[in-house]
Design an enzyme around this catalytic site. Structure first.
Site, mmCIF file in Angstrom:
data_model
loop_
_atom_site.group_PDB
_atom_site.id
_atom_site.type_symbol
_atom_site.label_atom_id
_atom_site.label_comp_id
_atom_site.label_asym_id
_atom_site.label_seq_id
_atom_site.Cartn_x
_atom_site.Cartn_y
_atom_site.Cartn_z
ATOM 1 N N HIS A 1 22.410 37.918 0.247
ATOM 2 C CA HIS A 1 21.332 37.348 1.061
ATOM 3 C C HIS A 1 21.511 35.848 1.250
ATOM 4 O O HIS A 1 22.325 35.196 0.574
ATOM 5 C CB HIS A 1 19.974 37.621 0.409
ATOM 6 C CG HIS A 1 19.796 36.989 -0.943
ATOM 7 N ND1 HIS A 1 19.375 35.692 -1.110
ATOM 8 C CD2 HIS A 1 19.975 37.489 -2.193
ATOM 9 C CE1 HIS A 1 19.298 35.413 -2.403
ATOM 10 N NE2 HIS A 1 19.665 36.484 -3.083
ATOM 11 N N CYS B 1 22.790 38.239 -7.701
ATOM 12 C CA CYS B 1 22.891 38.372 -6.252
ATOM 13 C C CYS B 1 24.020 37.483 -5.720
ATOM 14 O O CYS B 1 24.458 36.545 -6.378
ATOM 15 C CB CYS B 1 21.575 37.980 -5.583
ATOM 16 S SG CYS B 1 20.262 39.207 -5.783
#
Length: 288
Positions: free
Chosen positions: A195, A208
């Site tokens: 992301h 992440c």
């Protein structure tokens, strides 16, 4: 009751909790201390930035390549940080450390390769690299094991369910999110996403994978005045294409291969707490 429990579990799974703002990441004062395999292909100086320095002043017209070379964004280009400055800037034009062809993906219409050793991501179509981008990866104790994963959920406006933007009560944005793994061994079923986020130039998440998202930075921090670096959006559009609904949805996407690990001096591996940062008021592409 069973239906309610299943619904609650689904919500937790779909929300995800792995984003970690740089306030809890490893703070490195010198990006020269991170060692990448491609560093040895270029001659570079370690330069300590001053308050008068800008990416354009340091790197000239190839400022985007200079930032890519350091795996950092404009918001972290601040006085006191030491960065790598190539002696011959022309040599890093279109900087890309990812292999132009990845043979393991030659039969895949799409595949994402993340090299944590280089802190770079490559997007491949039938083995051929179509674009690449610098990334922020997880700090050591939260880093995912190397291996093969697959995107199963997408969300262009995703947000963290645990972590706020520094100095605010706003949920930390994880825009253009591509979920590629759920750890069902932990309470809450931790989700891992690719992301948009800040790129400080060193490992900075709970696992992440972060990409440039200056649209988000302009909205949440007030800088840069003119967003240009938006790799998260480009990767999201490449994966989702015309199937984007504008909201969270189940999606069978490409495989995600994670390999390598960041090369950071052992004495600098301990996470530290940074002081809260209020949103800035003054202003701070993806290459094939």
């Amino acid at each position: 009751m069973r239906l309610l429990i299943r619904t609650c579990i689904l919500v937790v799974v779909m929300v995800g909790i792995c984003s970690l703002p740089s306030a809890a990441a490893q703070k490195l004062q010198s990006l020269c201390d991170l060692h990448y395999p491609t560093d040895y292909l270029y001659e570079w100086d370690c330069v300590k930035l001053t308050s008068k320095d800008t990416p354009y002043k340091i790197f000239g017209k190839l400022w985007q390549d200079g930032l890519r070379f350091n795996r950092m964004d404009r918001r972290h280009f601040i006085a006191g940080i030491s960065i790598k400055v190539p002696k011959r800037m022309e040599e890093i034009r279109g900087f890309n450390p990812m292999p132009p062809f990845y043979y393991e993906a030659e039969k895949d219409p799409q595949l994402i390769l993340i090299d944590q050793n280089e802190m770079f991501l490559g997007a491949y179509e039938y083995g051929s690299l179509v674009f690449s981008a610098p990334v922020a990866v997880g700090v050591e104790e939260f880093r995912l094991k190397n291996g093969s994963y697959r995107i199963d959920t997408v969300d262009p406006v995703h947000e963290s369910s645990l972590y706020p933007v520094e100095g605010t009560d706003r949920a930390y944005p994880m825009h253009y999110g591509l979920r590629f793994h759920i750890d069902k061994r932990q309470d809450g079923w931790t989700s891992y996403w690719i992301h948009g986020r800040d790129l400080p130039g060193y490992p900075a998440s709970h696992g992440c994978i972060g990409l440039y998202d200056e649209e988000m930075q302009a909205e949440y921090y007030g800088e840069p005045e003119r967003p240009l670096l938006m790799d998260a959006k480009k990767l999201y559009q490449w994966v989702v294409g015309d199937n984007d609904t504008g909201a969270l949805q189940r999606f069978r996407g490409p495989a995600v291969i994670i390999m390598g690990e960041p090369q950071i001096p052992p004495e600098q591996l301990k996470p530290v707490e940074l002081p809260p940062q209020l949103p800035a008021t003054a202003p701070p592409g993806l290459h094939p």
